[in-house]
Design a protein around this motif. Structure first.
Motif, PDB file in Angstrom:
ATOM      1  N   GLU A  59       0.817  -1.208   0.000  1.00 26.25           N
ATOM      2  CA  GLU A  59       0.000   0.000   0.000  1.00 26.25           C
ATOM      3  C   GLU A  59       0.855   1.263   0.000  1.00 26.25           C
ATOM      4  O   GLU A  59       0.372   2.353   0.286  1.00 26.25           O
ATOM      5  CB  GLU A  59      -0.944  -0.005   1.206  1.00 26.25           C
ATOM      6  CG  GLU A  59      -2.009  -1.088   1.109  1.00 26.25           C
ATOM      7  CD  GLU A  59      -3.023  -1.004   2.229  1.00 26.25           C
ATOM      8  OE1 GLU A  59      -2.857  -0.145   3.127  1.00 26.25           O
ATOM      9  OE2 GLU A  59      -3.982  -1.788   2.208  1.00 26.25           O
ATOM     10  N   GLU A  60       2.111   1.094  -0.319  1.00 23.72           N
ATOM     11  CA  GLU A  60       3.080   2.189  -0.431  1.00 23.72           C
ATOM     12  C   GLU A  60       3.373   2.849   0.910  1.00 23.72           C
ATOM     13  O   GLU A  60       3.728   4.034   0.969  1.00 23.72           O
ATOM     14  CB  GLU A  60       2.621   3.229  -1.459  1.00 23.72           C
ATOM     15  CG  GLU A  60       3.764   3.874  -2.225  1.00 23.72           C
ATOM     16  CD  GLU A  60       3.308   4.723  -3.391  1.00 23.72           C
ATOM     17  OE1 GLU A  60       3.045   5.926  -3.219  1.00 23.72           O
ATOM     18  OE2 GLU A  60       3.229   4.157  -4.504  1.00 23.72           O
ATOM     19  N   ARG A  61       3.229   2.085   1.995  1.00 24.97           N
ATOM     20  CA  ARG A  61       3.627   2.593   3.304  1.00 24.97           C
ATOM     21  C   ARG A  61       5.076   2.224   3.544  1.00 24.97           C
ATOM     22  O   ARG A  61       5.517   1.123   3.204  1.00 24.97           O
ATOM     23  CB  ARG A  61       2.746   2.000   4.401  1.00 24.97           C
ATOM     24  CG  ARG A  61       1.333   2.546   4.390  1.00 24.97           C
ATOM     25  CD  ARG A  61       0.483   1.924   5.452  1.00 24.97           C
ATOM     26  NE  ARG A  61       0.315   0.501   5.205  1.00 24.97           N
ATOM     27  CZ  ARG A  61      -0.710  -0.219   5.636  1.00 24.97           C
ATOM     28  NH1 ARG A  61      -1.652   0.340   6.358  1.00 24.97           N
ATOM     29  NH2 ARG A  61      -0.800  -1.505   5.364  1.00 24.97           N
ATOM     30  N   LEU A  62       5.804   3.141   4.152  1.00 22.40           N
ATOM     31  CA  LEU A  62       7.217   2.923   4.438  1.00 22.40           C
ATOM     32  C   LEU A  62       7.373   1.930   5.578  1.00 22.40           C
ATOM     33  O   LEU A  62       6.834   2.129   6.659  1.00 22.40           O
ATOM     34  CB  LEU A  62       7.860   4.268   4.798  1.00 22.40           C
ATOM     35  CG  LEU A  62       9.349   4.279   5.078  1.00 22.40           C
ATOM     36  CD1 LEU A  62      10.143   3.875   3.845  1.00 22.40           C
ATOM     37  CD2 LEU A  62       9.771   5.666   5.549  1.00 22.40           C
ATOM     38  N   THR A  63       8.095   0.833   5.340  1.00 26.03           N
ATOM     39  CA  THR A  63       8.304  -0.165   6.397  1.00 26.03           C
ATOM     40  C   THR A  63       9.733  -0.184   6.916  1.00 26.03           C
ATOM     41  O   THR A  63       9.980  -0.625   8.032  1.00 26.03           O
ATOM     42  CB  THR A  63       7.927  -1.582   5.909  1.00 26.03           C
ATOM     43  OG1 THR A  63       8.717  -1.909   4.765  1.00 26.03           O
ATOM     44  CG2 THR A  63       6.460  -1.663   5.532  1.00 26.03           C
ATOM     45  N   ALA A  64      10.688   0.274   6.118  1.00 21.53           N
ATOM     46  CA  ALA A  64      12.080   0.318   6.565  1.00 21.53           C
ATOM     47  C   ALA A  64      12.851   1.246   5.649  1.00 21.53           C
ATOM     48  O   ALA A  64      12.507   1.408   4.475  1.00 21.53           O
ATOM     49  CB  ALA A  64      12.701  -1.080   6.535  1.00 21.53           C
ATOM     50  N   LEU A  88      20.107  -2.826   3.172  1.00 25.38           N
ATOM     51  CA  LEU A  88      18.812  -3.505   3.244  1.00 25.38           C
ATOM     52  C   LEU A  88      18.840  -4.599   4.302  1.00 25.38           C
ATOM     53  O   LEU A  88      17.892  -4.764   5.074  1.00 25.38           O
ATOM     54  CB  LEU A  88      18.447  -4.098   1.879  1.00 25.38           C
ATOM     55  CG  LEU A  88      17.948  -3.113   0.827  1.00 25.38           C
ATOM     56  CD1 LEU A  88      17.885  -3.780  -0.546  1.00 25.38           C
ATOM     57  CD2 LEU A  88      16.574  -2.556   1.214  1.00 25.38           C
ATOM     58  N   ARG A  89      19.930  -5.350   4.348  1.00 22.86           N
ATOM     59  CA  ARG A  89      20.051  -6.434   5.331  1.00 22.86           C
ATOM     60  C   ARG A  89      20.051  -5.911   6.753  1.00 22.86           C
ATOM     61  O   ARG A  89      19.655  -6.619   7.680  1.00 22.86           O
ATOM     62  CB  ARG A  89      21.327  -7.228   5.059  1.00 22.86           C
ATOM     63  CG  ARG A  89      21.232  -8.100   3.824  1.00 22.86           C
ATOM     64  CD  ARG A  89      22.568  -8.716   3.469  1.00 22.86           C
ATOM     65  NE  ARG A  89      22.449  -9.624   2.341  1.00 22.86           N
ATOM     66  CZ  ARG A  89      23.452  -9.947   1.545  1.00 22.86           C
ATOM     67  NH1 ARG A  89      24.662  -9.428   1.740  1.00 22.86           N
ATOM     68  NH2 ARG A  89      23.275 -10.790   0.549  1.00 22.86           N
ATOM     69  N   ARG A  90      20.498  -4.680   6.949  1.00 18.87           N
ATOM     70  CA  ARG A  90      20.528  -4.084   8.290  1.00 18.87           C
ATOM     71  C   ARG A  90      19.139  -3.776   8.809  1.00 18.87           C
ATOM     72  O   ARG A  90      18.915  -3.767  10.024  1.00 18.87           O
ATOM     73  CB  ARG A  90      21.348  -2.795   8.273  1.00 18.87           C
ATOM     74  CG  ARG A  90      22.830  -2.990   8.094  1.00 18.87           C
ATOM     75  CD  ARG A  90      23.528  -1.673   7.797  1.00 18.87           C
ATOM     76  NE  ARG A  90      23.272  -0.685   8.842  1.00 18.87           N
ATOM     77  CZ  ARG A  90      23.315   0.632   8.644  1.00 18.87           C
ATOM     78  NH1 ARG A  90      23.563   1.106   7.444  1.00 18.87           N
ATOM     79  NH2 ARG A  90      23.103   1.462   9.634  1.00 18.87           N
ATOM     80  N   VAL A  91      18.196  -3.471   7.904  1.00 21.47           N
ATOM     81  CA  VAL A  91      16.909  -2.953   8.374  1.00 21.47           C
ATOM     82  C   VAL A  91      15.709  -3.859   8.105  1.00 21.47           C
ATOM     83  O   VAL A  91      14.651  -3.646   8.690  1.00 21.47           O
ATOM     84  CB  VAL A  91      16.626  -1.546   7.791  1.00 21.47           C
ATOM     85  CG1 VAL A  91      17.648  -0.538   8.289  1.00 21.47           C
ATOM     86  CG2 VAL A  91      16.580  -1.564   6.273  1.00 21.47           C
ATOM     87  N   ILE A  92      15.859  -4.860   7.240  1.00 18.62           N
ATOM     88  CA  ILE A  92      14.675  -5.670   6.925  1.00 18.62           C
ATOM     89  C   ILE A  92      15.095  -7.071   6.464  1.00 18.62           C
ATOM     90  O   ILE A  92      16.070  -7.221   5.731  1.00 18.62           O
ATOM     91  CB  ILE A  92      13.815  -4.965   5.845  1.00 18.62           C
ATOM     92  CG1 ILE A  92      12.381  -5.503   5.853  1.00 18.62           C
ATOM     93  CG2 ILE A  92      14.433  -5.059   4.470  1.00 18.62           C
ATOM     94  CD1 ILE A  92      11.385  -4.563   5.182  1.00 18.62           C
TER      95      ILE A  92
END
Length: 199
Positions: A59-64, A88-92
């Motif tokens: 839904e285009e919400r920011l997750t990380a 990317l690996r650090r945050v999700i």
């Protein structure tokens, strides 16, 4: 010596996407690019030579999201891919077990110059596409932030604010009051920081 230099140059050129290649790749359009750009600008306050990689849900919400400084090396998609993948690996966690990606990664790169495409942009595009494949994400928009404003490359959409010199707006102006998903962010301007915040 000259042949090794030219071979290295040819390899770097191969790890770069031209605007036409990017446009033909079927990159999904952002429904609200200004909102995405403003949110990332507020959270990370990027200065020139800072990259912000963000993951959006369906839904285009920011997750990380994570920000990091570009190292002083030649523009090379392979180097940029590795930097993006590391952040990317650090945050999700990766989504490699899914048959089809459900989350999308977008990249905001703050740089000097104007909105016109550069070879550096082409290397970032290549790096983003490859990092998304390796992390199980859908490749999303590549956005530049310059003195003149922001531009979604390959789409022709942009705006004057925010820009690389504008002050960030208040976080409350860009983030919903009741976010049902925990947001993970990491950031750094001179050196990548080893912390994860806002769980």
């Amino acid at each position: 010596m000259a042949s090794s230099v030219s071979a290295d140059s040819a390899n770097r050129l191969a790890r770069m996407l031209e605007p036409a290649e990017w446009a033909a790749a079927g990159i999904p359009l952002l429904r609200s690019p200004r909102e995405v750009v403003s949110g990332l600008h507020t959270r990370h306050r990027p200065t020139p030579a800072t990259a912000v990689v963000a993951v959006l849900d369906h839904e285009e919400r920011l997750t990380a999201s994570a920000s990091f400084a570009r190292r002083s090396v030649a523009a090379d998609g392979w180097e940029f891919r590795n930097a993006l993948l590391s952040n990317l690996r650090r945050v999700i966690p990766h989504d490699l077990r899914r048959r089809t990606p459900v989350r999308t990664a977008v990249l905001l790169y703050c740089r000097d110059g104007d909105e016109r495409w550069t070879e550096e942009d082409g290397a970032w595009m290549w790096g983003l596409r490859d990092a998304c494949t390796l992390h199980g994400l859908r490749c999303g928009a590549y956005i530049t932030l310059t003195h003149g404003g922001w531009q979604v490359l390959g789409e022709g959409r942009g705006g004057r604010r925010p820009s690389s010199t504008s002050a960030p707006s208040a976080l409350a102006d860009t983030v919903a009051d009741h976010d049902p998903y925990p947001l993970r962010t990491a950031g750094g301007t001179v050196e990548p920081l080893r912390r994860t915040a806002a769980r």
